[in-house]
Design a protein around this motif. Structure first.
Motif, PDB file in Angstrom:
ATOM      1  N   GLN A  54      16.613 -20.267  21.765  1.00 33.88           N
ATOM      2  CA  GLN A  54      16.027 -19.486  20.604  1.00 33.88           C
ATOM      3  C   GLN A  54      14.796 -20.373  19.821  1.00 33.88           C
ATOM      4  OE1 GLN A  54      19.464 -17.971  18.327  1.00 33.88           O
ATOM      5  NE2 GLN A  54      19.562 -16.314  19.330  1.00 33.88           N
ATOM      6  N   GLY A  55      15.375 -21.517  19.644  1.00 32.93           N
ATOM      7  CA  GLY A  55      14.252 -22.636  18.829  1.00 32.93           C
ATOM      8  C   GLY A  55      13.179 -22.651  19.619  1.00 32.93           C
ATOM      9  N   LEU A  56      13.194 -22.866  21.067  1.00 31.13           N
ATOM     10  CA  LEU A  56      12.041 -23.051  21.940  1.00 31.13           C
ATOM     11  C   LEU A  56      11.071 -21.802  21.932  1.00 31.13           C
ATOM     12  CD1 LEU A  56      13.686 -24.836  24.730  1.00 31.13           C
ATOM     13  CD2 LEU A  56      11.603 -25.694  23.584  1.00 31.13           C
ATOM     14  N   VAL A  57      11.792 -20.618  21.985  1.00 28.60           N
ATOM     15  CA  VAL A  57      10.940 -19.496  21.905  1.00 28.60           C
ATOM     16  C   VAL A  57      10.371 -19.096  20.624  1.00 28.60           C
ATOM     17  CG1 VAL A  57      11.335 -16.977  22.279  1.00 28.60           C
ATOM     18  CG2 VAL A  57      12.390 -18.482  24.026  1.00 28.60           C
ATOM     19  N   LYS A  58      11.294 -19.600  19.480  1.00 27.87           N
ATOM     20  CA  LYS A  58      10.795 -19.352  18.290  1.00 27.87           C
ATOM     21  C   LYS A  58       9.603 -20.142  17.844  1.00 27.87           C
ATOM     22  CE  LYS A  58      12.205 -19.233  13.321  1.00 27.87           C
ATOM     23  NZ  LYS A  58      13.080 -19.747  12.355  1.00 27.87           N
ATOM     24  N   GLU A  59       9.744 -21.309  17.902  1.00 24.67           N
ATOM     25  CA  GLU A  59       8.805 -22.401  17.636  1.00 24.67           C
ATOM     26  C   GLU A  59       7.794 -22.855  18.334  1.00 24.67           C
ATOM     27  OE1 GLU A  59       9.066 -23.912  14.522  1.00 24.67           O
ATOM     28  OE2 GLU A  59      10.840 -22.684  14.010  1.00 24.67           O
ATOM     29  N   MET A  60       7.861 -22.492  19.966  1.00 25.37           N
ATOM     30  CA  MET A  60       6.957 -22.868  20.749  1.00 25.37           C
ATOM     31  C   MET A  60       6.363 -24.421  20.533  1.00 25.37           C
ATOM     32  SD  MET A  60       5.200 -19.377  22.232  1.00 25.37           S
ATOM     33  CE  MET A  60       6.347 -18.158  22.714  1.00 25.37           C
ATOM     34  N   PRO A  61       7.407 -25.507  20.428  1.00 22.04           N
ATOM     35  CA  PRO A  61       6.904 -26.610  20.194  1.00 22.04           C
ATOM     36  C   PRO A  61       5.940 -27.333  21.145  1.00 22.04           C
ATOM     37  CG  PRO A  61       9.013 -26.978  21.029  1.00 22.04           C
ATOM     38  CD  PRO A  61       8.577 -25.104  21.000  1.00 22.04           C
ATOM     39  N   PHE A  67      11.503 -31.657  21.695  1.00 10.24           N
ATOM     40  CA  PHE A  67      12.377 -30.683  21.227  1.00 10.24           C
ATOM     41  C   PHE A  67      13.852 -30.332  21.727  1.00 10.24           C
ATOM     42  CE2 PHE A  67      13.848 -26.318  20.196  1.00 10.24           C
ATOM     43  CZ  PHE A  67      13.565 -26.251  18.681  1.00 10.24           C
ATOM     44  N   ILE A  68      13.938 -30.310  22.656  1.00 14.83           N
ATOM     45  CA  ILE A  68      15.518 -30.215  23.350  1.00 14.83           C
ATOM     46  C   ILE A  68      16.176 -31.463  22.923  1.00 14.83           C
ATOM     47  CG2 ILE A  68      16.745 -30.017  25.620  1.00 14.83           C
ATOM     48  CD1 ILE A  68      14.190 -28.529  26.586  1.00 14.83           C
ATOM     49  N   ILE A  69      15.482 -32.712  23.124  1.00 10.44           N
ATOM     50  CA  ILE A  69      16.073 -33.932  22.936  1.00 10.44           C
ATOM     51  C   ILE A  69      16.523 -34.069  21.433  1.00 10.44           C
ATOM     52  CG2 ILE A  69      15.854 -36.584  22.771  1.00 10.44           C
ATOM     53  CD1 ILE A  69      14.030 -36.015  25.222  1.00 10.44           C
ATOM     54  N   ASP A  70      15.375 -33.582  20.624  1.00  6.41           N
ATOM     55  CA  ASP A  70      15.760 -33.839  19.175  1.00  6.41           C
ATOM     56  C   ASP A  70      17.062 -32.722  18.701  1.00  6.41           C
ATOM     57  OD1 ASP A  70      14.027 -35.884  18.946  1.00  6.41           O
ATOM     58  OD2 ASP A  70      12.323 -34.438  18.330  1.00  6.41           O
ATOM     59  N   SER A  71      16.783 -31.650  19.466  1.00  5.86           N
ATOM     60  CA  SER A  71      17.864 -30.259  19.179  1.00  5.86           C
ATOM     61  C   SER A  71      19.316 -30.968  19.335  1.00  5.86           C
ATOM     62  CB  SER A  71      17.652 -29.242  19.811  1.00  5.86           C
ATOM     63  OG  SER A  71      16.213 -28.534  19.292  1.00  5.86           O
ATOM     64  N   VAL A  72      19.460 -31.571  20.665  1.00  4.87           N
ATOM     65  CA  VAL A  72      20.901 -32.115  20.877  1.00  4.87           C
ATOM     66  C   VAL A  72      21.279 -33.249  19.833  1.00  4.87           C
ATOM     67  CG1 VAL A  72      22.087 -33.396  22.855  1.00  4.87           C
ATOM     68  CG2 VAL A  72      20.678 -31.484  23.146  1.00  4.87           C
ATOM     69  N   ALA A  73      20.239 -33.972  19.613  1.00  9.74           N
ATOM     70  CA  ALA A  73      20.641 -35.368  18.801  1.00  9.74           C
ATOM     71  C   ALA A  73      20.812 -35.072  17.133  1.00  9.74           C
ATOM     72  CB  ALA A  73      19.574 -36.459  19.032  1.00  9.74           C
ATOM     73  N   GLY A  75      19.852 -31.478  15.808  1.00  8.98           N
ATOM     74  CA  GLY A  75      20.114 -30.160  15.479  1.00  8.98           C
ATOM     75  C   GLY A  75      18.857 -29.538  15.640  1.00  8.98           C
ATOM     76  N   VAL A  76      18.807 -27.957  15.679  1.00 14.76           N
ATOM     77  CA  VAL A  76      17.798 -27.421  16.004  1.00 14.76           C
ATOM     78  C   VAL A  76      16.723 -27.371  14.917  1.00 14.76           C
ATOM     79  CG1 VAL A  76      16.613 -25.162  16.435  1.00 14.76           C
ATOM     80  CG2 VAL A  76      18.420 -25.891  17.925  1.00 14.76           C
ATOM     81  N   LEU A  89      10.971 -32.716  12.402  1.00 13.05           N
ATOM     82  CA  LEU A  89      11.169 -32.963  11.037  1.00 13.05           C
ATOM     83  C   LEU A  89      11.986 -33.833  10.568  1.00 13.05           C
ATOM     84  CD1 LEU A  89      11.131 -31.576   8.309  1.00 13.05           C
ATOM     85  CD2 LEU A  89      12.974 -30.181   9.176  1.00 13.05           C
ATOM     86  N   HIS A  90      12.725 -34.430  11.512  1.00 12.72           N
ATOM     87  CA  HIS A  90      13.771 -35.452  11.296  1.00 12.72           C
ATOM     88  C   HIS A  90      12.894 -36.711  10.910  1.00 12.72           C
ATOM     89  CE1 HIS A  90      14.098 -37.605  15.291  1.00 12.72           C
ATOM     90  NE2 HIS A  90      13.615 -36.255  15.635  1.00 12.72           N
TER      91      HIS A  90
END
Length: 177
Positions: A54-61, A67-73, A75-76, A89-90
């Motif tokens: 959902q984050g990938l589709v919404k944000e289209m980084p 983005f995937i690595i940071d989401s796992v480490a 949070g989205v 952001l982090h």
């Protein structure tokens, strides 16, 4: 015939989830689906992957893998990348903490003098005035010769693009101590 899969530490040679690779029982699709769903639910991977997708589709980084690595480490919500700099952001929040340390007066801008004081206090012994001036100009300060938060973040987004999160954290930690 021996299994082509290498043995896992602590497991029997050639077994996968308690079944021998060469002697796999044929399981009905429904049973396989239930096993898969149970595994995903047990580890809450269905929720995690759903949030990431959902984050990938919404944000289209600009950098979807990061983005995937940071989401796992982290949070989205912390993986969202700045549209202009591409910085997650982090990382941006950590840099803003560092900016506030240098900007002691809280003006939202850093002067060469403030940068010099910071460098002298935090390991600037190795930086001469010329080197510090060169670094300061790399930040591309505005016409008032002051570095804004945005210029600070843009500089570090270029500098830190190719380093891992662990390397980034180590860099910021070193600069804060």
């Amino acid at each position: 015939m021996d299994s082509i899969l290498p043995p896992r530490p602590g497991s029997r040679q050639g077994t996968v989830q308690g079944r021998h690779v060469d002697k796999l029982d044929v399981l009905p699709d429904e049973l396989l689906k239930k096993q898969d769903e149970a595994y995903l639910a047990k580890h809450q991977l269905d929720v995690l992957f759903g949030e990431i997708l959902q984050g990938l589709v919404k944000e289209m980084p600009t950098d979807p893998v990061q983005f995937i690595i940071d989401s796992v480490a982290y949070g989205v919500d912390q993986a969202v990348q700045d549209k202009e700099s591409g910085m997650p952001l982090h990382r941006k929040l950590r840099l803003l903490d560092l900016f506030r340390i240098i900007d002691k007066q809280g003006t939202g801008r850093i002067s060469f003098r403030a940068m010099q004081q910071y460098a002298n206090r935090y390991g600037g012994q190795t930086l001469g005035a010329e080197e510090l001036g060169s670094i300061f100009s790399d930040f591309k300060p505005g016409s008032d010769n002051l570095i804004t938060q945005d210029e600070f973040v843009k500089f570090f987004s270029r500098v830190s693009k190719t380093i891992t999160n662990a390397q980034f954290e180590a860099m910021v930690k070193e600069m804060m101590n």
